[in-house]
Motif scaffolding. Structure first.
Motif, PDB file in Angstrom:
ATOM      1  N   ILE A  86       8.152  -6.277   1.888  1.00 53.85           N
ATOM      2  CA  ILE A  86       8.318  -4.376   1.232  1.00 53.85           C
ATOM      3  C   ILE A  86       7.665  -4.216   3.235  1.00 53.85           C
ATOM      4  N   ARG A  99      -0.426  -2.809   1.368  1.00 54.64           N
ATOM      5  CA  ARG A  99       0.162  -2.419   2.892  1.00 54.64           C
ATOM      6  C   ARG A  99       0.050  -1.583   3.892  1.00 54.64           C
ATOM      7  N   ALA A 135       7.017   2.362   1.446  1.00 50.39           N
ATOM      8  CA  ALA A 135       6.331   1.363   2.993  1.00 50.39           C
ATOM      9  C   ALA A 135       4.804   1.324   2.664  1.00 50.39           C
ATOM     10  N   LYS A 171       5.039 -10.477  -0.365  1.00 52.86           N
ATOM     11  CA  LYS A 171       5.392  -9.448  -0.889  1.00 52.86           C
ATOM     12  C   LYS A 171       5.398  -8.648  -0.633  1.00 52.86           C
ATOM     13  N   HIS A 172       4.316  -7.670  -0.307  1.00 53.84           N
ATOM     14  CA  HIS A 172       4.106  -6.838   0.402  1.00 53.84           C
ATOM     15  C   HIS A 172       4.912  -6.878   1.823  1.00 53.84           C
ATOM     16  N   THR A 207      16.645   1.123  -6.418  1.00 55.45           N
ATOM     17  CA  THR A 207      14.764   0.342  -5.979  1.00 55.45           C
ATOM     18  C   THR A 207      15.298  -0.076  -4.691  1.00 55.45           C
ATOM     19  N   GLN A 253      14.410   2.616  -2.149  1.00 52.38           N
ATOM     20  CA  GLN A 253      12.989   2.842  -2.182  1.00 52.38           C
ATOM     21  C   GLN A 253      12.142   2.017  -1.202  1.00 52.38           C
ATOM     22  N   GLU A 254      12.926   0.750  -1.034  1.00 52.03           N
ATOM     23  CA  GLU A 254      11.793  -0.566  -0.776  1.00 52.03           C
ATOM     24  C   GLU A 254      11.503  -0.319   1.135  1.00 52.03           C
ATOM     25  N   ARG A 255      13.588   0.722   1.240  1.00 46.94           N
ATOM     26  CA  ARG A 255      13.237   0.863   3.045  1.00 46.94           C
ATOM     27  C   ARG A 255      12.889   1.797   3.527  1.00 46.94           C
TER      28      ARG A 255
END
Length: 106
Positions: free
Chosen positions: A54, A19, A13, A50-51, A3, A6-8
């Motif tokens: 990310i 987003r 993204a 939260k978006h 995870t 994936q966020e990076r």
């Protein structure tokens, strides 16, 4: 892929339509506070935040605090990776279109 990675990942993204819309809104302005971004979405401030987190983890967004307000700004540099990746496929499809055109002219 875990995870955190994936966020990076810039591709993950930008995969989300919310987003992508945030990126577009930020591209149209220099810096935008959260309260100005939230009305563009059918979700609460926390969800928009939260978006943005990310996007920030993918280095697509920077932020700075001014008093109690947080202002967000687009960092377009990571999008160059996406552009470079797409450039290969643009060349691929242009070559295929040229071949098709030649076949149709024969």
């Amino acid at each position: 892929m875990n995870t955190i990675n994936q966020e990076r990942d810039v591709y993950i993204a930008i995969a989300d339509p919310t987003r992508r819309k945030l990126i577009r809104l930020l591209a149209e302005s220099d810096e935008v506070p959260l309260y100005e971004l939230t009305p563009h979405f059918e979700m609460g401030r926390t969800a928009v935040s939260k978006h943005l987190a990310i996007l920030k983890a993918a280095d697509l967004v920077t932020n700075r605090k001014i008093g109690r307000e947080t202002r967000y700004k687009l960092n377009p540099a990571p999008l160059q990776e996406v552009k470079d990746w797409l450039a290969y496929y643009e060349q691929f499809w242009n070559e295929r279109a040229a071949l098709l055109k030649n076949l149709l002219e024969e």
